[in-house]
Write a protein that holds these residues in place. Structure first.
Motif, PDB file in Angstrom:
ATOM      1  N   GLU A 194      -1.637  -1.373  -7.459  1.00 32.10           N
ATOM      2  CA  GLU A 194      -0.620  -0.316  -7.440  1.00 32.10           C
ATOM      3  C   GLU A 194      -0.236   0.050  -8.875  1.00 32.10           C
ATOM      4  O   GLU A 194      -0.423  -0.753  -9.802  1.00 32.10           O
ATOM      5  CB  GLU A 194       0.575  -0.695  -6.579  1.00 32.10           C
ATOM      6  CG  GLU A 194       1.385  -1.863  -7.033  1.00 32.10           C
ATOM      7  CD  GLU A 194       2.524  -2.183  -6.066  1.00 32.10           C
ATOM      8  OE1 GLU A 194       3.683  -1.952  -6.457  1.00 32.10           O
ATOM      9  OE2 GLU A 194       2.257  -2.662  -4.942  1.00 32.10           O
TER      10      GLU A 194
ATOM     11  N   GLY B 216       1.901   2.158  -3.455  1.00 30.88           N
ATOM     12  CA  GLY B 216       0.851   2.661  -4.332  1.00 30.88           C
ATOM     13  C   GLY B 216      -0.126   3.605  -3.667  1.00 30.88           C
ATOM     14  O   GLY B 216      -1.190   3.882  -4.210  1.00 30.88           O
TER      15      GLY B 216
ATOM     16  N   TRP C 241      -8.243  -3.219  -6.075  1.00 31.42           N
ATOM     17  CA  TRP C 241      -7.269  -2.132  -6.059  1.00 31.42           C
ATOM     18  C   TRP C 241      -5.988  -2.673  -6.667  1.00 31.42           C
ATOM     19  O   TRP C 241      -5.779  -3.880  -6.739  1.00 31.42           O
ATOM     20  CB  TRP C 241      -7.039  -1.602  -4.642  1.00 31.42           C
ATOM     21  CG  TRP C 241      -6.217  -2.519  -3.804  1.00 31.42           C
ATOM     22  CD1 TRP C 241      -4.862  -2.495  -3.638  1.00 31.42           C
ATOM     23  CD2 TRP C 241      -6.679  -3.623  -3.032  1.00 31.42           C
ATOM     24  NE1 TRP C 241      -4.459  -3.515  -2.812  1.00 31.42           N
ATOM     25  CE2 TRP C 241      -5.574  -4.225  -2.423  1.00 31.42           C
ATOM     26  CE3 TRP C 241      -7.945  -4.169  -2.791  1.00 31.42           C
ATOM     27  CZ2 TRP C 241      -5.672  -5.339  -1.598  1.00 31.42           C
ATOM     28  CZ3 TRP C 241      -8.034  -5.286  -1.972  1.00 31.42           C
ATOM     29  CH2 TRP C 241      -6.918  -5.842  -1.385  1.00 31.42           C
TER      30      TRP C 241
ATOM     31  N   TYR D  20      -1.711   6.559  -5.729  1.00 30.63           N
ATOM     32  CA  TYR D  20      -2.456   6.048  -6.885  1.00 30.63           C
ATOM     33  C   TYR D  20      -3.725   5.312  -6.439  1.00 30.63           C
ATOM     34  O   TYR D  20      -4.815   5.577  -6.938  1.00 30.63           O
ATOM     35  CB  TYR D  20      -1.548   5.115  -7.689  1.00 30.63           C
ATOM     36  CG  TYR D  20      -2.174   4.495  -8.910  1.00 30.63           C
ATOM     37  CD1 TYR D  20      -2.266   5.207 -10.096  1.00 30.63           C
ATOM     38  CD2 TYR D  20      -2.650   3.191  -8.884  1.00 30.63           C
ATOM     39  CE1 TYR D  20      -2.820   4.639 -11.237  1.00 30.63           C
ATOM     40  CE2 TYR D  20      -3.212   2.611 -10.016  1.00 30.63           C
ATOM     41  CZ  TYR D  20      -3.292   3.334 -11.179  1.00 30.63           C
ATOM     42  OH  TYR D  20      -3.846   2.779 -12.299  1.00 30.63           O
ATOM     43  N   ILE D  21      -3.590   4.401  -5.486  1.00 28.41           N
ATOM     44  CA  ILE D  21      -4.733   3.631  -4.996  1.00 28.41           C
ATOM     45  C   ILE D  21      -5.737   4.547  -4.318  1.00 28.41           C
ATOM     46  O   ILE D  21      -6.943   4.434  -4.517  1.00 28.41           O
ATOM     47  CB  ILE D  21      -4.265   2.512  -4.033  1.00 28.41           C
ATOM     48  CG1 ILE D  21      -3.401   1.493  -4.775  1.00 28.41           C
ATOM     49  CG2 ILE D  21      -5.457   1.833  -3.359  1.00 28.41           C
ATOM     50  CD1 ILE D  21      -2.621   0.549  -3.876  1.00 28.41           C
TER      51      ILE D  21
ATOM     52  N   LEU E 279       0.828  -1.206   0.000  1.00 27.41           N
ATOM     53  CA  LEU E 279       0.000   0.000   0.000  1.00 27.41           C
ATOM     54  C   LEU E 279       0.861   1.255   0.000  1.00 27.41           C
ATOM     55  O   LEU E 279       0.523   2.244  -0.674  1.00 27.41           O
ATOM     56  CB  LEU E 279      -0.950   0.010   1.189  1.00 27.41           C
ATOM     57  CG  LEU E 279      -2.134  -0.938   1.108  1.00 27.41           C
ATOM     58  CD1 LEU E 279      -3.009  -0.798   2.341  1.00 27.41           C
ATOM     59  CD2 LEU E 279      -2.949  -0.712  -0.150  1.00 27.41           C
TER      60      LEU E 279
ATOM     61  N   GLY F  78      -1.631  -5.906  -5.714  1.00 27.06           N
ATOM     62  CA  GLY F  78      -3.035  -5.496  -5.672  1.00 27.06           C
ATOM     63  C   GLY F  78      -3.891  -6.555  -5.031  1.00 27.06           C
ATOM     64  O   GLY F  78      -3.389  -7.506  -4.425  1.00 27.06           O
TER      65      GLY F  78
ATOM     66  N   THR G 113      -6.455   3.161   1.570  1.00 22.05           N
ATOM     67  CA  THR G 113      -5.208   3.813   1.981  1.00 22.05           C
ATOM     68  C   THR G 113      -5.408   4.790   3.135  1.00 22.05           C
ATOM     69  O   THR G 113      -4.452   5.121   3.826  1.00 22.05           O
ATOM     70  CB  THR G 113      -4.555   4.532   0.794  1.00 22.05           C
ATOM     71  OG1 THR G 113      -5.465   5.490   0.260  1.00 22.05           O
ATOM     72  CG2 THR G 113      -4.148   3.539  -0.287  1.00 22.05           C
TER      73      THR G 113
END
Length: 185
Positions: free
Chosen positions: A100, A30, A98, A33-34, A27, A79, A41
């Motif tokens: 990355e 990413g 989800w 982005y996520i 996490l 992901g 996140t």
């Protein structure tokens, strides 16, 4: 641990509380982005919250109300896909995902979601799988389309995310449609 090949060095496997450090590192890679579309996140910010979130899905799996799987690319967690809601009595579930950024654009989520949906319809005799997605999340909307889902409508400004009202598209596929459709990429 079992893994299901998704092809091209990718696999789908369980994601469990004992993997909290790896999950948090993923996490963190990413996070920006996520976090554009997925609140995960904001929930998972440190090792304790990572472990607690993974445990919540282990508890859901034990209660038969949810499932969580990681997507690995060349053995690296990049992901995940999940049944955020799984109601076996009603025959309805909601899938989510989800990923990355380094793993985006390879069809990994589509292939992983296809495995989950196949399992829901063929093994668990579910009737309907939903895919709820922000109207701003084009990549996830495209996954729903590739999976052959139907856009049922849009809930306008129904969800507050990071102090901004978001609209949610509702996509779904029914068991009979899934079973009769040719496989889509």
């Amino acid at each position: 641990m079992f893994a299901i090949s998704l092809g091209d060095g990718a696999e789908l496997c369980p994601l469990e509380p004992w993997q909290a450090e790896e999950f948090l590192a993923h996490l963190d890679r990413g996070r920006e982005y996520i976090g554009r579309h997925v609140g995960l996140t904001d929930i998972v910010t440190d090792l304790d919250s990572a472990r607690a979130w993974l445990q919540s899905y282990a508890d859901r799996a034990a209660a038969d109300t949810g499932r969580l799987y990681g997507i690995r690319l060349d053995e690296l967690l990049v992901g995940g896909v999940m049944f955020r809601v799984f109601d076996a009595n009603m025959g309805n579930c909601e899938a989510g995902c989800w990923l990355e950024p380094a793993a985006a654009g390879r069809g990994l989520v589509t292939r992983a979601a296809r495995v989950l949906i196949d399992w829901a319809f063929h093994e668990r005799d579910m009737h309907r799988v939903e895919w709820l997605v922000s109207t701003e999340n084009t990549a996830s909307i495209n996954v729903a389309k590739r999976l052959g889902m139907t856009h049922e409508g849009t809930h306008r400004e129904n969800f507050r995310y990071r102090d901004v009202r978001q609209s949610t598209e509702v996509w779904s596929v029914l068991a009979a449609e899934w079973r009769s459709a040719p496989e889509k990429g």
